[in-house]
Structures are given as structure tokens and as C-alpha cells.
Write a protein that holds these residues in place. Structure first.
Motif, mmCIF file in Angstrom:
data_model
loop_
_atom_site.group_PDB
_atom_site.id
_atom_site.type_symbol
_atom_site.label_atom_id
_atom_site.label_comp_id
_atom_site.label_asym_id
_atom_site.label_seq_id
_atom_site.Cartn_x
_atom_site.Cartn_y
_atom_site.Cartn_z
ATOM 1 N N THR A 41 52.144 49.017 44.537
ATOM 2 C CA THR A 41 52.372 49.141 46.040
ATOM 3 C C THR A 41 53.283 47.904 46.497
ATOM 4 N N HIS A 42 53.097 46.751 45.796
ATOM 5 C CA HIS A 42 53.855 45.369 46.403
ATOM 6 C C HIS A 42 53.176 45.112 47.648
ATOM 7 N N GLU A 43 51.963 45.554 47.973
ATOM 8 C CA GLU A 43 51.093 45.095 49.226
ATOM 9 C C GLU A 43 49.976 44.474 48.771
ATOM 10 N N ARG A 44 49.472 43.817 49.799
ATOM 11 C CA ARG A 44 48.118 43.116 49.439
ATOM 12 C C ARG A 44 47.054 44.050 49.692
ATOM 13 N N VAL A 45 45.868 44.122 48.900
ATOM 14 C CA VAL A 45 44.691 45.111 48.895
ATOM 15 C C VAL A 45 43.679 44.415 48.957
ATOM 16 N N HIS A 46 42.668 44.816 49.651
ATOM 17 C CA HIS A 46 41.377 44.291 49.902
ATOM 18 C C HIS A 46 40.631 45.444 49.386
ATOM 19 N N LEU A 47 39.619 45.522 48.506
ATOM 20 C CA LEU A 47 38.712 46.604 48.062
ATOM 21 C C LEU A 47 37.388 45.814 48.407
ATOM 22 N N PRO A 48 36.601 46.447 49.496
ATOM 23 C CA PRO A 48 35.261 45.861 49.703
ATOM 24 C C PRO A 48 34.306 46.314 48.598
ATOM 25 N N SER A 49 33.334 45.448 48.240
ATOM 26 C CA SER A 49 32.202 45.690 47.138
ATOM 27 C C SER A 49 31.236 46.697 47.570
ATOM 28 N N HIS B 234 32.579 42.964 39.944
ATOM 29 C CA HIS B 234 33.340 42.059 40.766
ATOM 30 C C HIS B 234 34.728 42.097 39.899
ATOM 31 N N GLN B 235 34.629 41.811 38.807
ATOM 32 C CA GLN B 235 35.972 41.775 38.018
ATOM 33 C C GLN B 235 36.716 42.873 37.993
ATOM 34 N N LEU B 236 36.079 43.997 37.763
ATOM 35 C CA LEU B 236 36.529 45.589 37.634
ATOM 36 C C LEU B 236 37.180 45.688 39.039
ATOM 37 N N LEU B 237 36.681 45.516 40.194
ATOM 38 C CA LEU B 237 36.993 45.438 41.504
ATOM 39 C C LEU B 237 38.512 44.798 41.726
ATOM 40 N N HIS B 238 38.448 43.738 41.117
ATOM 41 C CA HIS B 238 39.683 42.869 41.230
ATOM 42 C C HIS B 238 40.617 43.420 40.359
ATOM 43 N N ALA B 239 40.534 43.581 39.140
ATOM 44 C CA ALA B 239 41.243 44.369 38.268
ATOM 45 C C ALA B 239 42.141 45.600 38.931
ATOM 46 N N ALA B 240 41.126 46.537 39.546
ATOM 47 C CA ALA B 240 41.742 47.491 40.277
ATOM 48 C C ALA B 240 42.682 47.206 41.594
#
Length: 94
Positions: free
Chosen positions: A86-94, A72-78
């Protein structure tokens, strides 16, 4: 045309501590990369007093939870790295 393959090696060290007095097992999963990303995932397991003492089960649970925390921390870091580019909000599903 020749395809160039670049490989990297990352290492995860897992440390497990069992504490008999409070029937807990704690684990840390430490990620080591070739750059500035060094994350530590933590997990624990608690044995019910009525359960049979099997150290391997506590180890498995604590390590699984530490690795899950690390993932989860690695996904958050990515996601943070992508947002910085990109200066855009990103949501990466786990």
C-alpha cells in the motif's frame, strides 16, 4: 456458484532447554510456513532460589513468552507486507 477453499499448513516447533546451574529455562518457537516466512520466537523463565523446583512451571512460562514473541514478530511481518503493497504506514494492534 462453488466456493473454493484453500488450506495451508503452518507448523510451530517448540524447543525447551532447562539450565539447572543458573535456574533458567529457555524456549524457542520456530514457525515454518510454505513461503519465505520463517520466524523464531524466544522466551525464558528464571526461578527464584527460594522457590520450589517445578520444571513444568518454568517450561510453561518460557514457552508462553516464546510464543508471545513469535506472535509479535508475525504481526510485524504482516504489517511490513501490507506497507510494501500500500506504500502507507500500518499499525496492527496486538
Amino acid at each position: 456458484m462453488t466456493t473454493r477453499i484453500t488450506s495451508r499448513r503452518w507448523r510451530v516447533d517448540v524447543f525447551v532447554d532447562e539450565h539447572e546451574d543458573d535456574r533458567t529455562t529457555h524456549a524457542e518457537a520456530r514457525l515454518h510456513t510454505n513461503d519465505k516466512t520463517h520466524l523464531v520466537g524466544r522466551g525464558s523463565a528464571h526461578r527464584n532460589p527460594a522457590d520450589t523446583q517445578v520444571a513444568e512451571i518454568g517450561d510453561e512460562l518460557a514457552v508462553a513468552r516464546a510464543l508471545s514473541d513469535l506472535a509479535h514478530q508475525l504481526l510485524h511481518a504482516a504489517a511490513s507486507d501490507i506497507e510494501a503493497l500500500t506504500h502507507e504506514r500500518v499499525h496492527l494492534p496486538s
